[in-house]
Motif scaffolding. Sequence first.
Motif, PDB file in Angstrom:
ATOM      1  N   ARG A 156       0.753  -1.062   0.082  1.00 43.62           N
ATOM      2  CA  ARG A 156      -0.033   0.113  -0.048  1.00 43.62           C
ATOM      3  C   ARG A 156       0.912   1.282  -0.003  1.00 43.62           C
ATOM      4  N   ARG A 157       2.060   1.343   1.025  1.00 41.74           N
ATOM      5  CA  ARG A 157       2.816   2.310   0.938  1.00 41.74           C
ATOM      6  C   ARG A 157       3.661   2.608  -0.376  1.00 41.74           C
ATOM      7  N   VAL A 158       4.161   1.554  -0.940  1.00 37.74           N
ATOM      8  CA  VAL A 158       4.930   1.711  -2.096  1.00 37.74           C
ATOM      9  C   VAL A 158       4.202   2.103  -3.341  1.00 37.74           C
ATOM     10  N   ARG A 159       3.004   1.207  -3.509  1.00 34.66           N
ATOM     11  CA  ARG A 159       2.347   1.534  -4.615  1.00 34.66           C
ATOM     12  C   ARG A 159       1.301   2.666  -4.667  1.00 34.66           C
ATOM     13  N   TYR A 160       0.692   2.815  -3.582  1.00 31.30           N
ATOM     14  CA  TYR A 160      -0.448   3.863  -3.495  1.00 31.30           C
ATOM     15  C   TYR A 160       0.025   5.108  -2.621  1.00 31.30           C
ATOM     16  N   ASP A 161       1.485   4.969  -2.013  1.00 32.07           N
ATOM     17  CA  ASP A 161       1.674   6.122  -0.895  1.00 32.07           C
ATOM     18  C   ASP A 161       0.407   6.154   0.109  1.00 32.07           C
ATOM     19  N   ASP A 163      -0.370   5.041   4.000  1.00 31.14           N
ATOM     20  CA  ASP A 163      -0.123   4.663   5.204  1.00 31.14           C
ATOM     21  C   ASP A 163      -1.294   4.782   6.048  1.00 31.14           C
TER      22      ASP A 163
END
Length: 176
Positions: A156-161, A163
Motif C-alpha cells: 500500500r505504501r509503495v504502490r499507492y503512497d 500509510d
Amino acid sequence: MSELDGLTPGQISAAAEAAHERGLTGRYVITLVLPTSHPYLAQLTNRGVRERLLAASRSRGIRGGLFDNRALVLEISRLRAERARLLGFDSHAAGVTADQTAKSPEAVADMLGRLAPAAARNARVEQADLQVQIDADGGDFELAAWDWAFYTERVRRVRYDVDTAAMRPYFELPSG
C-alpha cells in the motif's frame, strides 16, 4: 527493544505497562486481542516477533490451564446441537439459517462453493504481489501467514503512497 520496531511510542508504552502489571518491569508484553489476526502484525518489522505473535494468537485458549477453552467449546457445541434437536432441526446450522436469507446450511455451502474459487484466485494474485515486495525489499524468504499483513501494508505504501497507520487516529470511534 528492536523487537518492537515499527510500533508507535504509545504502543511501546502500552507494552511496557502490560509487562509492569505482570511484574515484568523493564520488559514488554504485547497483549492478545480479538480476532486472531493482531493489528501489530502489519507494523512489526521483526519477522520472528510477527511469527511468535501470530502463533500466540492462534493458540489462545488451547494451552491447558485455567484459560483453556476446549471443554467449554465442546459443551457449547453439545448444547447447541441439543437445542436444535429440541426445536426440530437436524443441526445448529439448520436452526440458525432457517430464518436467514440463506435458509439452509446447504445453501450457504453452495454459495461458498461458488465464491471460494474466485477468492482463492484473488489470494494467489495478492500472494504473488506480496512476494514481489518481499524480494524487492531484499527478503530471502517465502511469504508466510505472519508476513501477510506487514507486506500488504508495505505494498500500500509503495504502490499507492497510503500509510493506514498514519490515518488510524482519524478513524477511531469514541469508546464512551
